[in-house]
Design an enzyme around this catalytic site. Sequence first.
Site, PDB file in Angstrom:
ATOM      1  N   ASP A  83       0.834  -1.206   0.000  1.00 39.63           N
ATOM      2  CA  ASP A  83       0.000   0.000   0.000  1.00 39.63           C
ATOM      3  C   ASP A  83       0.865   1.252   0.000  1.00 39.63           C
ATOM      4  O   ASP A  83       2.061   1.217   0.322  1.00 39.63           O
ATOM      5  CB  ASP A  83      -0.947   0.007   1.201  1.00 39.63           C
ATOM      6  CG  ASP A  83      -0.224  -0.070   2.545  1.00 39.63           C
ATOM      7  OD1 ASP A  83       0.833  -0.722   2.616  1.00 39.63           O
ATOM      8  OD2 ASP A  83      -0.719   0.528   3.526  1.00 39.63           O
ATOM      9  N   GLU A 147       0.183  -1.359   5.725  1.00 39.33           N
ATOM     10  CA  GLU A 147       1.269  -0.843   6.558  1.00 39.33           C
ATOM     11  C   GLU A 147       1.107   0.651   6.801  1.00 39.33           C
ATOM     12  O   GLU A 147       1.510   1.156   7.858  1.00 39.33           O
ATOM     13  CB  GLU A 147       2.617  -1.126   5.871  1.00 39.33           C
ATOM     14  CG  GLU A 147       3.842  -0.893   6.761  1.00 39.33           C
ATOM     15  CD  GLU A 147       4.335   0.548   6.768  1.00 39.33           C
ATOM     16  OE1 GLU A 147       5.139   0.899   7.662  1.00 39.33           O
ATOM     17  OE2 GLU A 147       3.922   1.340   5.876  1.00 39.33           O
TER      18      GLU A 147
END
Length: 434
Positions: A83, A147
């Site tokens: 991400d 994350e």
Amino acid sequence: MADQRALDEVVEFTSELIRIDTTNRGGGDCRERPAAEYAAERLAGAGLEPLLLERTPGRGNVVARVAGTDPSADALLVHGHLDVVPAEPADWSVHPFSGEVRDGVVWGRGAVDMKNMDAMILAVLRGWARQGVRPRRDLVIAFTADEEASAEDGSGFLADRHPELFEGCTEAIGESGAFTFHDGTGREIYPVAAGERGTGWVRLSAGGRAGHGSKVNRENAVTRLAAAVTRIGEHQWPLRITPTVRAALTELADLYGVEADFHDMELLLDKLGPAAKLVEATVRNSANPTMLDAGYKVNVIPGEAHAHIDGRFVPGGEEEFESTLDRLTGPDVDWEYVHREVALQAPVDAPLFGRMRSAVEEFAPGAHVVPYCMSGGTDAKQFSRLGITGYGFAPLRLPEGFDYQALFHGVDERVPVEALRFGVRVLDRFLRTA
């Protein structure tokens, strides 16, 4: 040695991963699965058997194991997240999800945080498959979701629900370290992360007496909140020198030929010049106000007001962090954690750290590899629940004037092609014998 195809593929993979928009806006607003499928397909092409795992539909994680030649050796976890943080296209020179390769540079969100490292890992493993290479120890490869938010759909989910996939892992590498830091004097410093400050994201709540905006009100929730936020924002936190930071300061002081006097930290940091940036954020706790929320109409005094604080604490500093917030918020404002993760430390005298140092020095002659503590946090926090000691090692050799740290979450994020190829060479060398 990494082959030419690996050096080409790392550029291709970085560009293509950037084109897969995995913007994480928080609150579950993200979809990493297309990037996870991309990574899994390339791992399968390297002869591996990747598993695609999701806690929430669309939030894809990928895990695969590479068998080593020494079955008695502990396994090494190699992880990277899929991400990225949001990017506003109007602010950029190129579209943040174009993955454009221009003038020897790959542009786009994730170019340094951290689809570059994801691409390096894939390129190295595919190169090994072509050459018939096996590492000394088992490698567990993990590409994670979430994350950039809570990690609940990523490394937290994997550590809590699938610990068996990490059996035998005692150490790990991930973001962010082994990048070139230029100090302006010709030195190339490569900080390798051997610690992280803990995360303490906090919500403040102030109560008061609601009323008309034209009336005197000594119990104004906004006033109470503003006073607490000001106290927190202006607080001077005391020095707390952890072993990792002490090692960093000692090596930097030796590099610059100055005395490592920890009793006068401001003077020591001043003597280190630009290199002080590598440690100055990690010599103490911090708490920065970041969000305010109060009221709904200009002539109405609200009965409550809220704020958010980005708090970070050094290893061993959590108790001080909490007691200080208790004092600074005062009797009229309450606080609570909205996200909390541990601080980490890793030994800088471990054989693994020495191997990372050697791998960088082989391809960057004259490099000065030093340990440092990250001011923020990574997925290493969640994997530490499994007893895994984490390091930040995502090697990049960058040209002078290329401000790597400023591009994290910044506008016009980009990475030089040659930096990616350097990373592949270093990772290939390191992972073979790690």
